[in-house]
Write a protein that holds these residues in place. Structure first.
Motif, PDB file in Angstrom:
ATOM      1  N   LEU A   1       0.796  -1.222   0.000  1.00 29.56           N
ATOM      2  CA  LEU A   1       0.000   0.000   0.000  1.00 29.56           C
ATOM      3  C   LEU A   1       0.832   1.277   0.000  1.00 29.56           C
ATOM      4  N   LEU A   2       2.038   1.224   0.516  1.00 34.75           N
ATOM      5  CA  LEU A   2       2.866   2.429   0.548  1.00 34.75           C
ATOM      6  C   LEU A   2       3.855   2.513  -0.614  1.00 34.75           C
ATOM      7  N   ASP A   3       3.758   1.571  -1.545  1.00 29.27           N
ATOM      8  CA  ASP A   3       4.574   1.600  -2.753  1.00 29.27           C
ATOM      9  C   ASP A   3       3.974   2.618  -3.719  1.00 29.27           C
ATOM     10  N   THR A   4       4.606   3.774  -3.825  1.00 30.36           N
ATOM     11  CA  THR A   4       4.052   4.844  -4.662  1.00 30.36           C
ATOM     12  C   THR A   4       4.140   4.543  -6.153  1.00 30.36           C
ATOM     13  N   ASP A   5       4.961   3.595  -6.533  1.00 29.01           N
ATOM     14  CA  ASP A   5       5.070   3.227  -7.942  1.00 29.01           C
ATOM     15  C   ASP A   5       3.966   2.255  -8.367  1.00 29.01           C
ATOM     16  N   ALA A   6       3.391   1.556  -7.405  1.00 29.95           N
ATOM     17  CA  ALA A   6       2.342   0.581  -7.719  1.00 29.95           C
ATOM     18  C   ALA A   6       1.028   1.312  -7.987  1.00 29.95           C
ATOM     19  N   LYS A   7       0.368   0.909  -9.037  1.00 29.87           N
ATOM     20  CA  LYS A   7      -0.935   1.482  -9.391  1.00 29.87           C
ATOM     21  C   LYS A   7      -1.974   0.374  -9.271  1.00 29.87           C
ATOM     22  N   TYR A   8      -3.046   0.682  -8.562  1.00 29.15           N
ATOM     23  CA  TYR A   8      -4.098  -0.301  -8.341  1.00 29.15           C
ATOM     24  C   TYR A   8      -5.410   0.221  -8.904  1.00 29.15           C
ATOM     25  N   HIS A   9      -6.286  -0.697  -9.261  1.00 29.96           N
ATOM     26  CA  HIS A   9      -7.621  -0.343  -9.705  1.00 29.96           C
ATOM     27  C   HIS A   9      -8.574  -0.624  -8.562  1.00 29.96           C
ATOM     28  N   SER A  10      -9.369   0.368  -8.246  1.00 26.99           N
ATOM     29  CA  SER A  10     -10.312   0.242  -7.140  1.00 26.99           C
ATOM     30  C   SER A  10     -11.396  -0.774  -7.477  1.00 26.99           C
ATOM     31  N   PRO A  11     -11.709  -1.673  -6.528  1.00 27.84           N
ATOM     32  CA  PRO A  11     -12.845  -2.573  -6.735  1.00 27.84           C
ATOM     33  C   PRO A  11     -14.125  -1.750  -6.903  1.00 27.84           C
ATOM     34  N   LYS A  12     -15.057  -2.257  -7.672  1.00 33.05           N
ATOM     35  CA  LYS A  12     -16.266  -1.485  -7.973  1.00 33.05           C
ATOM     36  C   LYS A  12     -17.057  -1.114  -6.721  1.00 33.05           C
ATOM     37  N   GLU A  13     -16.972  -1.926  -5.673  1.00 32.33           N
ATOM     38  CA  GLU A  13     -17.720  -1.658  -4.440  1.00 32.33           C
ATOM     39  C   GLU A  13     -17.262  -0.380  -3.755  1.00 32.33           C
ATOM     40  N   ILE A  14     -16.018   0.012  -3.988  1.00 38.09           N
ATOM     41  CA  ILE A  14     -15.493   1.212  -3.331  1.00 38.09           C
ATOM     42  C   ILE A  14     -15.027   2.248  -4.354  1.00 38.09           C
ATOM     43  N   TYR A  15     -15.564   2.136  -5.567  1.00 36.80           N
ATOM     44  CA  TYR A  15     -15.243   3.103  -6.617  1.00 36.80           C
ATOM     45  C   TYR A  15     -16.204   4.280  -6.466  1.00 36.80           C
ATOM     46  N   PRO A  16     -15.690   5.492  -6.334  1.00 37.71           N
ATOM     47  CA  PRO A  16     -16.570   6.639  -6.104  1.00 37.71           C
ATOM     48  C   PRO A  16     -17.338   7.059  -7.350  1.00 37.71           C
ATOM     49  N   GLU A  17     -18.546   7.525  -7.113  1.00 37.67           N
ATOM     50  CA  GLU A  17     -19.361   8.034  -8.214  1.00 37.67           C
ATOM     51  C   GLU A  17     -18.757   9.330  -8.744  1.00 37.67           C
ATOM     52  N   ASN A  18     -19.038   9.596 -10.009  1.00 41.18           N
ATOM     53  CA  ASN A  18     -18.656  10.864 -10.616  1.00 41.18           C
ATOM     54  C   ASN A  18     -19.827  11.819 -10.386  1.00 41.18           C
ATOM     55  N   LYS A  19     -19.781  12.542  -9.272  1.00 41.86           N
ATOM     56  CA  LYS A  19     -20.872  13.447  -8.899  1.00 41.86           C
ATOM     57  C   LYS A  19     -20.295  14.618  -8.116  1.00 41.86           C
ATOM     58  N   THR A  20     -21.152  15.538  -7.745  1.00 41.71           N
ATOM     59  CA  THR A  20     -20.747  16.670  -6.923  1.00 41.71           C
ATOM     60  C   THR A  20     -20.795  16.251  -5.459  1.00 41.71           C
ATOM     61  N   TYR A  21     -19.673  16.405  -4.771  1.00 39.13           N
ATOM     62  CA  TYR A  21     -19.574  16.015  -3.364  1.00 39.13           C
ATOM     63  C   TYR A  21     -19.641  17.236  -2.459  1.00 39.13           C
ATOM     64  N   ASN A  22     -20.223  17.033  -1.287  1.00 38.35           N
ATOM     65  CA  ASN A  22     -20.338  18.070  -0.277  1.00 38.35           C
ATOM     66  C   ASN A  22     -19.225  17.869   0.749  1.00 38.35           C
ATOM     67  N   GLN A  23     -18.359  18.854   0.871  1.00 36.79           N
ATOM     68  CA  GLN A  23     -17.200  18.743   1.741  1.00 36.79           C
ATOM     69  C   GLN A  23     -17.595  18.478   3.200  1.00 36.79           C
ATOM     70  N   ALA A  24     -18.597  19.182   3.702  1.00 40.68           N
ATOM     71  CA  ALA A  24     -19.016  19.014   5.101  1.00 40.68           C
ATOM     72  C   ALA A  24     -19.510  17.591   5.363  1.00 40.68           C
ATOM     73  N   GLU A  25     -20.264  17.028   4.420  1.00 37.79           N
ATOM     74  CA  GLU A  25     -20.749  15.647   4.569  1.00 37.79           C
ATOM     75  C   GLU A  25     -19.591  14.654   4.550  1.00 37.79           C
ATOM     76  N   LEU A  26     -18.658  14.866   3.652  1.00 38.72           N
ATOM     77  CA  LEU A  26     -17.487  13.989   3.584  1.00 38.72           C
ATOM     78  C   LEU A  26     -16.725  14.023   4.907  1.00 38.72           C
ATOM     79  N   LEU A  27     -16.505  15.224   5.418  1.00 47.77           N
ATOM     80  CA  LEU A  27     -15.755  15.372   6.668  1.00 47.77           C
ATOM     81  C   LEU A  27     -16.491  14.721   7.844  1.00 47.77           C
ATOM     82  N   GLU A  28     -17.807  14.863   7.886  1.00 45.34           N
ATOM     83  CA  GLU A  28     -18.580  14.240   8.966  1.00 45.34           C
ATOM     84  C   GLU A  28     -18.497  12.713   8.884  1.00 45.34           C
ATOM     85  N   ASN A  29     -18.594  12.170   7.686  1.00 43.85           N
ATOM     86  CA  ASN A  29     -18.465  10.712   7.513  1.00 43.85           C
ATOM     87  C   ASN A  29     -17.084  10.221   7.926  1.00 43.85           C
ATOM     88  N   LEU A  30     -16.052  10.974   7.563  1.00 47.54           N
ATOM     89  CA  LEU A  30     -14.687  10.600   7.936  1.00 47.54           C
ATOM     90  C   LEU A  30     -14.504  10.643   9.452  1.00 47.54           C
TER      91      LEU A  30
END
Length: 168
Positions: free
Chosen positions: A78-107
């Motif tokens: 995971l810390l290998d910066t040269d390695a490129k991974y493809h996100s599994p579809k279950e955790i692939y983010p939608e292409n949409k407008t995100y709300n910063q406050a909601e993201l921060l609250e979830n985090l």
């Protein structure tokens, strides 16, 4: 135990602090060709880390190996910066407008949930509700460190996105 709690809180707080630096327009701006937006990156981490939180809090069985056996490999991958991974579809983010406050609250909720889990659960037990490709079933300890290293990887990327958006 305190070391794990501190590392978890530190990396997840760093993620929140880094995301907080973006202005509203930047959260959904593509910084360079082929990149996710900061909002998409945060959503990816929300999906991944909340999934790991469910696994950590889920069914666990006896462990028939050292509880930290996979840590070196997970960190290396995971810390290998040269390695490129493809996100599994279950955790692939939608292409949409995100709300910063909601993201921060979830985090924040995920950070608090992980802290509670680390404080209250036997981390040597094996999570049996989900088997990861490549790694198999992880112990709770390994799952917590997967979250730590995965988040560190993406905090680096988030800082790169921020720097790219603010260099013009």
């Amino acid at each position: 135990m305190e070391k794990i709690i501190n590392e978890t809180n530190e990396v997840l707080s760093t993620l929140e602090n880094t995301l907080s630096k973006f202005d509203t327009a930047q959260i959904n701006s593509v910084p360079f060709k082929g990149s996710w937006t900061a909002g998409q990156l945060a959503e990816h981490l929300i999906l991944a880390n909340s999934g790991f939180l469910q696994v950590i809090n889920g069914s666990a069985g006896e462990t028939d190996r050292p509880a930290d056996l996979m840590l070196v490999q997970i960190k290396k991958d995971l810390l290998d910066t040269d390695a490129k991974y493809h996100s599994p579809k279950e955790i692939y983010p939608e292409n949409k407008t995100y709300n910063q406050a909601e993201l921060l609250e979830n985090l924040k909720q995920i950070r608090e949930g992980l802290s509670k889990a680390v404080n209250s659960l036997d981390l040597t037990r094996t999570c049996v509700s989900y088997e990861l490709p490549v790694y198999g079933f992880l112990t709770r300890l390994e799952a917590v460190y997967f979250v730590i290293y995965h988040t560190q990887r993406h905090v680096r990327q988030l800082k790169n996105i921020y720097n790219n958006l603010n260099s013009n």
